[in-house]
Design a protein around this motif. Structure first.
Motif, PDB file in Angstrom:
ATOM      1  N   ASP A  88       0.831  -1.206   0.000  1.00 39.97           N
ATOM      2  CA  ASP A  88       0.000   0.000   0.000  1.00 39.97           C
ATOM      3  C   ASP A  88       0.864   1.254   0.000  1.00 39.97           C
ATOM      4  O   ASP A  88       0.578   2.217  -0.723  1.00 39.97           O
ATOM      5  CB  ASP A  88      -0.941   0.016   1.212  1.00 39.97           C
ATOM      6  CG  ASP A  88      -1.993  -1.074   1.147  1.00 39.97           C
ATOM      7  OD1 ASP A  88      -2.228  -1.606   0.034  1.00 39.97           O
ATOM      8  OD2 ASP A  88      -2.577  -1.386   2.205  1.00 39.97           O
TER       9      ASP A  88
ATOM     10  N   GLN B 101       2.411   1.714  -3.440  1.00 41.42           N
ATOM     11  CA  GLN B 101       1.438   2.183  -4.424  1.00 41.42           C
ATOM     12  C   GLN B 101       1.099   3.652  -4.204  1.00 41.42           C
ATOM     13  O   GLN B 101       0.967   4.414  -5.163  1.00 41.42           O
ATOM     14  CB  GLN B 101       0.176   1.329  -4.369  1.00 41.42           C
ATOM     15  CG  GLN B 101       0.374  -0.066  -4.911  1.00 41.42           C
ATOM     16  CD  GLN B 101      -0.849  -0.948  -4.733  1.00 41.42           C
ATOM     17  OE1 GLN B 101      -1.793  -0.576  -4.058  1.00 41.42           O
ATOM     18  NE2 GLN B 101      -0.813  -2.121  -5.350  1.00 41.42           N
ATOM     19  N   SER B 102       0.961   4.079  -2.953  1.00 42.98           N
ATOM     20  CA  SER B 102       0.629   5.475  -2.694  1.00 42.98           C
ATOM     21  C   SER B 102       1.790   6.392  -3.073  1.00 42.98           C
ATOM     22  O   SER B 102       1.576   7.477  -3.621  1.00 42.98           O
ATOM     23  CB  SER B 102       0.234   5.684  -1.230  1.00 42.98           C
ATOM     24  OG  SER B 102       1.338   5.475  -0.383  1.00 42.98           O
TER      25      SER B 102
ATOM     26  N   HIS C  32       1.775   6.644  -6.821  1.00 44.28           N
ATOM     27  CA  HIS C  32       0.659   7.491  -7.256  1.00 44.28           C
ATOM     28  C   HIS C  32       0.994   8.969  -7.037  1.00 44.28           C
ATOM     29  O   HIS C  32       0.768   9.803  -7.924  1.00 44.28           O
ATOM     30  CB  HIS C  32      -0.621   7.117  -6.516  1.00 44.28           C
ATOM     31  CG  HIS C  32      -1.787   7.982  -6.859  1.00 44.28           C
ATOM     32  ND1 HIS C  32      -2.397   7.939  -8.089  1.00 44.28           N
ATOM     33  CD2 HIS C  32      -2.433   8.932  -6.146  1.00 44.28           C
ATOM     34  CE1 HIS C  32      -3.373   8.830  -8.115  1.00 44.28           C
ATOM     35  NE2 HIS C  32      -3.424   9.438  -6.940  1.00 44.28           N
ATOM     36  N   GLN C  33       1.529   9.301  -5.865  1.00 46.49           N
ATOM     37  CA  GLN C  33       1.892  10.687  -5.586  1.00 46.49           C
ATOM     38  C   GLN C  33       2.984  11.167  -6.543  1.00 46.49           C
ATOM     39  O   GLN C  33       2.967  12.317  -6.988  1.00 46.49           O
ATOM     40  CB  GLN C  33       2.370  10.845  -4.134  1.00 46.49           C
ATOM     41  CG  GLN C  33       1.280  10.685  -3.106  1.00 46.49           C
ATOM     42  CD  GLN C  33       0.234  11.772  -3.223  1.00 46.49           C
ATOM     43  OE1 GLN C  33       0.523  12.902  -3.580  1.00 46.49           O
ATOM     44  NE2 GLN C  33      -1.002  11.418  -2.923  1.00 46.49           N
TER      45      GLN C  33
END
Length: 124
Positions: A74, A77-78, A81-82
């Motif tokens: 997680d 992935q974050s 994404h950022q």
């Protein structure tokens, strides 16, 4: 991070021992064989106890390891994404601003160049 490394090592030990489980299980289940000395029997017994303890620790640590791996996924992935959001934001801002020379709007003055000195006189 350290706990993840420790859990990985414990998992590898358990996997390495599982291949030899059938041969060692017969040694662990049975009592002392007549051809084994007390010294050999002690270390076989100790090995069986350590193996069983490692299996118990690995089984108890499995939920924690799964939770850590899910959290790491997680987080990864974050962060990705950022990064993508920031990358697109910067590339979009860059396309709206002109690239190249910045216009200079201040008044300029013409400055005359200093006169070039005549060639030095010949040496006397």
């Amino acid at each position: 991070m350290k706990s993840l490394v420790v859990l990985s090592l414990v998992g590898l030990v358990v996997l390495a021992m599982s291949g030899e489980a059938n041969a060692e299980r017969a040694d662990c289940d049975g009592g002392k064989k007549p051809e084994d000395s007390d010294f050999t029997h002690f270390f076989k017994n100790l090995g069986c106890k350590v193996k069983q303890g490692a299996e118990d620790v690995a089984e108890a640590a499995k939920p924690y390891a799964d939770k850590i791996s899910d959290g790491a996924k997680d987080l990864g992935q974050s962060v990705a994404h950022q990064y993508d959001v920031l990358k697109h934001k910067l590339s979009d801002e860059g396309s709206t601003t002109p690239r190249g020379a910045v216009p200079y709007d201040a008044p300029t003055e013409k400055v005359p160049l200093a006169p070039i000195a005549p060639s030095p006189p010949p040496a006397l």
